[in-house]
Design a protein around this motif. Structure first.
Motif, PDB file in Angstrom:
ATOM      1  N   ASN A 154     -12.805  20.437   4.942  1.00  0.00           N
ATOM      2  CA  ASN A 154     -12.311  20.068   6.268  1.00  0.00           C
ATOM      3  C   ASN A 154     -13.312  19.245   7.060  1.00  0.00           C
ATOM      4  OD1 ASN A 154      -9.838  21.239   5.874  1.00  0.00           O
ATOM      5  ND2 ASN A 154     -10.367  23.151   6.878  1.00  0.00           N
ATOM      6  N   SER A 155     -14.593  19.516   6.914  1.00  0.00           N
ATOM      7  CA  SER A 155     -15.610  18.724   7.612  1.00  0.00           C
ATOM      8  C   SER A 155     -15.598  17.280   7.126  1.00  0.00           C
ATOM      9  CB  SER A 155     -17.000  19.322   7.388  1.00  0.00           C
ATOM     10  OG  SER A 155     -17.035  20.652   7.833  1.00  0.00           O
ATOM     11  N   LEU A 156     -15.522  17.122   5.818  1.00  0.00           N
ATOM     12  CA  LEU A 156     -15.493  15.784   5.241  1.00  0.00           C
ATOM     13  C   LEU A 156     -14.185  15.070   5.551  1.00  0.00           C
ATOM     14  CD1 LEU A 156     -17.132  16.643   1.801  1.00  0.00           C
ATOM     15  CD2 LEU A 156     -18.223  15.584   3.791  1.00  0.00           C
ATOM     16  N   ASN A 157     -13.075  15.815   5.548  1.00  0.00           N
ATOM     17  CA  ASN A 157     -11.783  15.220   5.880  1.00  0.00           C
ATOM     18  C   ASN A 157     -11.767  14.712   7.320  1.00  0.00           C
ATOM     19  OD1 ASN A 157     -10.755  15.727   3.350  1.00  0.00           O
ATOM     20  ND2 ASN A 157      -9.777  17.647   3.936  1.00  0.00           N
ATOM     21  N   MET A 158     -12.375  15.471   8.234  1.00  0.00           N
ATOM     22  CA  MET A 158     -12.421  15.046   9.625  1.00  0.00           C
ATOM     23  C   MET A 158     -13.181  13.725   9.747  1.00  0.00           C
ATOM     24  SD  MET A 158     -13.608  17.135  13.044  1.00  0.00           S
ATOM     25  CE  MET A 158     -12.895  18.636  12.471  1.00  0.00           C
ATOM     26  N   ALA A 159     -14.271  13.589   9.029  1.00  0.00           N
ATOM     27  CA  ALA A 159     -15.040  12.341   9.046  1.00  0.00           C
ATOM     28  C   ALA A 159     -14.221  11.205   8.437  1.00  0.00           C
ATOM     29  CB  ALA A 159     -16.343  12.525   8.287  1.00  0.00           C
ATOM     30  N   SER A 160     -13.573  11.485   7.322  1.00  0.00           N
ATOM     31  CA  SER A 160     -12.791  10.466   6.634  1.00  0.00           C
ATOM     32  C   SER A 160     -11.616   9.991   7.488  1.00  0.00           C
ATOM     33  CB  SER A 160     -12.285  11.027   5.308  1.00  0.00           C
ATOM     34  OG  SER A 160     -11.448  10.106   4.667  1.00  0.00           O
ATOM     35  N   LEU A 161     -10.888  10.919   8.086  1.00  0.00           N
ATOM     36  CA  LEU A 161      -9.704  10.573   8.871  1.00  0.00           C
ATOM     37  C   LEU A 161     -10.038   9.901  10.199  1.00  0.00           C
ATOM     38  CD1 LEU A 161      -7.572  13.768   8.182  1.00  0.00           C
ATOM     39  CD2 LEU A 161      -7.124  11.445   7.340  1.00  0.00           C
ATOM     40  N   SER A 162     -11.210  10.178  10.742  1.00  0.00           N
ATOM     41  CA  SER A 162     -11.578   9.605  12.043  1.00  0.00           C
ATOM     42  C   SER A 162     -12.448   8.358  11.911  1.00  0.00           C
ATOM     43  CB  SER A 162     -12.333  10.636  12.875  1.00  0.00           C
ATOM     44  OG  SER A 162     -13.597  10.899  12.284  1.00  0.00           O
TER      45      SER A 162
END
Length: 176
Positions: A154-162
Motif C-alpha cells: 500500500n505504501s508503494l501503491n500510494m507513491a505509484s498512484l500519486s
C-alpha cells in the motif's frame, strides 16, 4: 448515561495529559542529544522541492523524526484509529502535522483469516488526494504489525498512484 459522559471526559483528559508528557519527553530527548545527520544535504535538497513527498520511517524508528521535518512543508501523517493512535495524533498535532486516521489489518477469528477494514482503503484514497493537492504524507511502510522493515504494497501503491517520491527517514540512539 452520565457515567458514560464522565468516563469519556476522564479518558480524553488522560489522553491529553499523556500526549503532552510524551511530546515534552520527545522534545527533551531531541534537544539534549548530540546529533549526527547522515545525508542531511540530500534530505534538505529533496524537501526543498515544491513537490509532495512521502516521508517513510520504519515503525520502530519514529521517536525523534517529527523534530527533523522541514518547517515549510504541509505534512499529514497516517495514524491508526485506536487509542494509541489518538495519543500519537495529539503529539503530531503539537508538532505541526496534520493526520489521516485509519489502518488495515489482517485479523483472525475462529482460526480463519479475514480482512477487517479499519479504514485502510479510505486512508489510501485520502493520502493520494492530499498528495495531489500538494501536501506531503508521513507513514510507516512496515506498519505496527510488521513484518518489520519490509515495505508493504500500500505504501508503494500510494507513491505509484500519486506520482510522489518516497524519502526514507530514520534515527538511532546509543548511550556511551
Amino acid at each position: 448515561m452520565v457515567k458514560k459522559q464522565i468516563k469519556k471526559i476522564a479518558n480524553n483528559f488522560l489522553l491529553e495529559i499523556a500526549s503532552w508528557l510524551l511530546f515534552l519527553l520527545m522534545k527533551f530527548c531531541y534537544l539534549t542529544s548530540r546529533k549526527q545527520f547522515i545525508n542531511r544535504d540530500v534530505f534538505d535538497e529533496v524537501a526543498a522541492r515544491d513537490v509532495p513527498i512521502i516521508y517513510a520511517c520504519w515503525h520502530g524508528r519514529l521517536f525523534i523524526v517529527p523534530n527533523i521535518r522541514p518547517k515549510d512543508k504541509n505534512v499529514d501523517c497516517i495514524v491508526s484509529n485506536n487509542k494509541d493512535g489518538e495519543v500519537i495524533a495529539k503529539i503530531l498535532k503539537k508538532c505541526g502535522f496534520g493526520t489521516i486516521r485509519g489502518s488495515a489489518n489482517k485479523m483472525k477469528q475462529d482460526g480463519a483469516s479475514y480482512n477487517k477494514d479499519k479504514g485502510g482503503m479510505q486512508v489510501i484514497r485520502s493520502g493520494i488526494k492530499a498528495l495531489k493537492k500538494g501536501r506531503s504524507i508521513g507513514l510507516t511502510p512496515d506498519g505496527p504489525r510488521g513484518p518489520a522493515r519490509k515495505f508493504k504494497a500500500n505504501s508503494l501503491n500510494m507513491a505509484s498512484l500519486s506520482g510522489a517520491k518516497i524519502l526514507t527517514l530514520s534515527f538511532s540512539s546509543s548511550f556511551p
